[in-house]
Design a protein around this motif. Sequence first.
Motif, PDB file in Angstrom:
ATOM      1  N   PRO A   1       6.287 -58.415  42.404  1.00 31.87           N
ATOM      2  CA  PRO A   1       7.619 -58.516  41.805  1.00 31.87           C
ATOM      3  C   PRO A   1       7.540 -58.591  40.280  1.00 31.87           C
ATOM      4  CG  PRO A   1       7.439 -59.980  43.678  1.00 31.87           C
ATOM      5  CD  PRO A   1       6.061 -59.436  43.433  1.00 31.87           C
ATOM      6  N   GLY A   2       8.398 -57.833  39.629  1.00 35.68           N
ATOM      7  CA  GLY A   2       8.452 -57.813  38.175  1.00 35.68           C
ATOM      8  C   GLY A   2       7.525 -56.802  37.536  1.00 35.68           C
ATOM      9  N   ALA A   3       6.694 -56.099  38.320  1.00 41.10           N
ATOM     10  CA  ALA A   3       5.759 -55.123  37.747  1.00 41.10           C
ATOM     11  C   ALA A   3       6.524 -53.927  37.187  1.00 41.10           C
ATOM     12  CB  ALA A   3       4.763 -54.661  38.812  1.00 41.10           C
ATOM     13  N   ARG A   4       6.004 -53.366  36.094  1.00 36.93           N
ATOM     14  CA  ARG A   4       6.570 -52.145  35.501  1.00 36.93           C
ATOM     15  C   ARG A   4       5.474 -51.082  35.509  1.00 36.93           C
ATOM     16  NH1 ARG A   4      11.087 -52.966  31.979  1.00 36.93           N
ATOM     17  NH2 ARG A   4      11.562 -50.878  32.647  1.00 36.93           N
ATOM     18  N   GLU A   5       5.870 -49.837  35.645  1.00 36.94           N
ATOM     19  CA  GLU A   5       4.912 -48.734  35.630  1.00 36.94           C
ATOM     20  C   GLU A   5       5.363 -47.692  34.619  1.00 36.94           C
ATOM     21  OE1 GLU A   5       2.851 -45.494  38.696  1.00 36.94           O
ATOM     22  OE2 GLU A   5       3.738 -47.346  39.477  1.00 36.94           O
ATOM     23  N   THR A   6       4.407 -47.187  33.853  1.00 36.51           N
ATOM     24  CA  THR A   6       4.642 -46.064  32.950  1.00 36.51           C
ATOM     25  C   THR A   6       3.685 -44.967  33.380  1.00 36.51           C
ATOM     26  OG1 THR A   6       5.283 -47.487  31.102  1.00 36.51           O
ATOM     27  CG2 THR A   6       4.566 -45.261  30.551  1.00 36.51           C
ATOM     28  N   ALA A   7       4.199 -43.765  33.529  1.00 30.75           N
ATOM     29  CA  ALA A   7       3.366 -42.630  33.928  1.00 30.75           C
ATOM     30  C   ALA A   7       3.520 -41.520  32.897  1.00 30.75           C
ATOM     31  CB  ALA A   7       3.761 -42.128  35.312  1.00 30.75           C
ATOM     32  N   LEU A   8       2.406 -40.856  32.604  1.00 33.61           N
ATOM     33  CA  LEU A   8       2.375 -39.715  31.704  1.00 33.61           C
ATOM     34  C   LEU A   8       1.836 -38.533  32.499  1.00 33.61           C
ATOM     35  CD1 LEU A   8       2.405 -38.299  28.898  1.00 33.61           C
ATOM     36  CD2 LEU A   8       0.064 -39.140  28.610  1.00 33.61           C
ATOM     37  N   ILE A   9       2.616 -37.469  32.562  1.00 29.27           N
ATOM     38  CA  ILE A   9       2.191 -36.285  33.308  1.00 29.27           C
ATOM     39  C   ILE A   9       1.264 -35.473  32.405  1.00 29.27           C
ATOM     40  CG2 ILE A   9       2.941 -34.296  34.681  1.00 29.27           C
ATOM     41  CD1 ILE A   9       4.026 -37.224  35.488  1.00 29.27           C
ATOM     42  N   GLU A  10       0.004 -35.337  32.817  1.00 32.28           N
ATOM     43  CA  GLU A  10      -0.973 -34.587  32.025  1.00 32.28           C
ATOM     44  C   GLU A  10      -0.928 -33.097  32.331  1.00 32.28           C
ATOM     45  OE1 GLU A  10      -4.742 -36.568  33.021  1.00 32.28           O
ATOM     46  OE2 GLU A  10      -4.737 -37.351  30.976  1.00 32.28           O
ATOM     47  N   ARG A  11      -0.735 -32.771  33.621  1.00 27.99           N
ATOM     48  CA  ARG A  11      -0.779 -31.367  34.031  1.00 27.99           C
ATOM     49  C   ARG A  11       0.104 -31.175  35.252  1.00 27.99           C
ATOM     50  NH1 ARG A  11      -6.266 -30.766  34.686  1.00 27.99           N
ATOM     51  NH2 ARG A  11      -6.189 -31.003  36.928  1.00 27.99           N
ATOM     52  N   GLY A  12       0.815 -30.051  35.292  1.00 23.34           N
ATOM     53  CA  GLY A  12       1.626 -29.724  36.454  1.00 23.34           C
ATOM     54  C   GLY A  12       3.024 -30.318  36.400  1.00 23.34           C
ATOM     55  N   THR A  13       3.672 -30.301  37.557  1.00 22.85           N
ATOM     56  CA  THR A  13       5.027 -30.829  37.715  1.00 22.85           C
ATOM     57  C   THR A  13       5.037 -31.751  38.916  1.00 22.85           C
ATOM     58  OG1 THR A  13       6.010 -28.804  36.809  1.00 22.85           O
ATOM     59  CG2 THR A  13       7.443 -30.202  38.137  1.00 22.85           C
ATOM     60  N   VAL A  14       5.642 -32.919  38.773  1.00 20.99           N
ATOM     61  CA  VAL A  14       5.768 -33.854  39.893  1.00 20.99           C
ATOM     62  C   VAL A  14       7.204 -34.337  39.981  1.00 20.99           C
ATOM     63  CG1 VAL A  14       3.381 -34.664  39.779  1.00 20.99           C
ATOM     64  CG2 VAL A  14       5.142 -35.881  38.512  1.00 20.99           C
ATOM     65  N   THR A  15       7.564 -34.805  41.158  1.00 21.13           N
ATOM     66  CA  THR A  15       8.863 -35.424  41.359  1.00 21.13           C
ATOM     67  C   THR A  15       8.631 -36.893  41.646  1.00 21.13           C
ATOM     68  OG1 THR A  15       9.759 -33.365  42.256  1.00 21.13           O
ATOM     69  CG2 THR A  15      10.985 -35.379  42.715  1.00 21.13           C
ATOM     70  N   LEU A  16       9.258 -37.742  40.843  1.00 25.12           N
ATOM     71  CA  LEU A  16       9.188 -39.185  41.055  1.00 25.12           C
ATOM     72  C   LEU A  16      10.384 -39.589  41.899  1.00 25.12           C
ATOM     73  CD1 LEU A  16       8.295 -42.155  40.530  1.00 25.12           C
ATOM     74  CD2 LEU A  16       9.612 -42.034  38.391  1.00 25.12           C
ATOM     75  N   HIS A  17      10.116 -40.283  42.995  1.00 24.76           N
ATOM     76  CA  HIS A  17      11.170 -40.812  43.852  1.00 24.76           C
ATOM     77  C   HIS A  17      11.190 -42.331  43.666  1.00 24.76           C
ATOM     78  CE1 HIS A  17      11.515 -37.109  46.379  1.00 24.76           C
ATOM     79  NE2 HIS A  17      10.292 -36.942  45.911  1.00 24.76           N
ATOM     80  N   VAL A  18      12.280 -42.873  43.139  1.00 27.73           N
ATOM     81  CA  VAL A  18      12.464 -44.321  43.015  1.00 27.73           C
ATOM     82  C   VAL A  18      13.695 -44.653  43.835  1.00 27.73           C
ATOM     83  CG1 VAL A  18      12.867 -46.276  41.478  1.00 27.73           C
ATOM     84  CG2 VAL A  18      11.448 -44.371  40.704  1.00 27.73           C
ATOM     85  N   GLU A  19      13.459 -45.463  44.907  1.00 24.64           N
ATOM     86  CA  GLU A  19      14.518 -45.720  45.875  1.00 24.64           C
ATOM     87  C   GLU A  19      14.979 -44.362  46.388  1.00 24.64           C
ATOM     88  OE1 GLU A  19      15.940 -49.484  46.366  1.00 24.64           O
ATOM     89  OE2 GLU A  19      13.796 -49.241  46.134  1.00 24.64           O
ATOM     90  N   ASP A  20      16.247 -43.997  46.243  1.00 28.13           N
ATOM     91  CA  ASP A  20      16.731 -42.715  46.761  1.00 28.13           C
ATOM     92  C   ASP A  20      17.027 -41.700  45.659  1.00 28.13           C
ATOM     93  OD1 ASP A  20      16.630 -43.616  49.409  1.00 28.13           O
ATOM     94  OD2 ASP A  20      18.611 -44.552  49.238  1.00 28.13           O
ATOM     95  N   ILE A  21      16.484 -41.924  44.457  1.00 27.50           N
ATOM     96  CA  ILE A  21      16.770 -41.032  43.330  1.00 27.50           C
ATOM     97  C   ILE A  21      15.504 -40.276  42.942  1.00 27.50           C
ATOM     98  CG2 ILE A  21      17.573 -40.924  40.935  1.00 27.50           C
ATOM     99  CD1 ILE A  21      19.123 -43.520  41.484  1.00 27.50           C
ATOM    100  N   GLU A  22      15.658 -38.953  42.673  1.00 25.27           N
ATOM    101  CA  GLU A  22      14.541 -38.097  42.304  1.00 25.27           C
ATOM    102  C   GLU A  22      14.596 -37.764  40.819  1.00 25.27           C
ATOM    103  OE1 GLU A  22      14.460 -34.540  44.647  1.00 25.27           O
ATOM    104  OE2 GLU A  22      14.373 -35.634  46.549  1.00 25.27           O
ATOM    105  N   HIS A  23      13.402 -37.694  40.198  1.00 26.55           N
ATOM    106  CA  HIS A  23      13.289 -37.331  38.783  1.00 26.55           C
ATOM    107  C   HIS A  23      12.165 -36.311  38.658  1.00 26.55           C
ATOM    108  CE1 HIS A  23      15.672 -40.953  37.833  1.00 26.55           C
ATOM    109  NE2 HIS A  23      14.940 -41.525  38.769  1.00 26.55           N
ATOM    110  N   GLU A  24      12.479 -35.098  38.177  1.00 27.05           N
ATOM    111  CA  GLU A  24      11.451 -34.077  37.998  1.00 27.05           C
ATOM    112  C   GLU A  24      10.792 -34.269  36.641  1.00 27.05           C
ATOM    113  OE1 GLU A  24      11.175 -29.322  37.570  1.00 27.05           O
ATOM    114  OE2 GLU A  24      12.101 -30.067  39.431  1.00 27.05           O
ATOM    115  N   LEU A  25       9.457 -34.260  36.630  1.00 29.72           N
ATOM    116  CA  LEU A  25       8.682 -34.487  35.416  1.00 29.72           C
ATOM    117  C   LEU A  25       7.645 -33.383  35.256  1.00 29.72           C
ATOM    118  CD1 LEU A  25       8.051 -38.247  36.229  1.00 29.72           C
ATOM    119  CD2 LEU A  25       9.649 -37.395  34.502  1.00 29.72           C
TER     120      LEU A  25
END
Length: 194
Positions: free
Chosen positions: A133-157
């Motif tokens: 609980p309380g953890a935070r995550e930061t992600a940096l996309i180095e190569r390619g394309t990914v979709t982040l799913h948080v709960e029911d929301i999608e984010h293309e990166l």
Amino acid sequence: MAAAADPTVAAVGPRVKALREAMDLSLRDLAERSGVSAPMLSQVERGETSPTLQVASRIASGLELRLSQLLRLDEEGTVSIVRAGEGRRGGTAGHAYELLTPPLPGLRAEVTRHTLAPGAVTGGPGDPPRHEPGARETALIERGTVTLHVEDIEHELTAGDSVTFDADLSHHFANLGEEEAVLLAIVSAGLRRS
């Protein structure tokens, strides 16, 4: 003539302050958790006084550490290097990761590199959160394309994008593309939300 203070204990002040602030604790909060008065904690943090081993032990307990962790007695030095390719590895079908941070006691963040084959995911919908609980995550996309799913929301990166989110929520990354994707993830554990 007064006995010289143990340099290991004397140098603990800045570390106590950094750990206290990383846990989002006030001096009063740490005083309540440790049984060491707020004025004494303030003097220790500013380097105006060196705590006895008993006081240092109580401060460590208030910070949820062993005394050896607070004093860094478990560590071999102040610099720890993980050489390229020497990180701890794991993964599942299509998802490989390498933990790039060393296994140090009391470490409040970890850095991992994730490699996702086409169609691979880091977890799945409905998987319970893997972070405290309380953890935070930061992600940096180095190569390619990914979709982040948080709960029911999608984010293309895509390559070069970065994202920060509450890692104690159900989430996963998916590579829906036709090429391998690589991302770096930094998880800060247990920091309270404001």
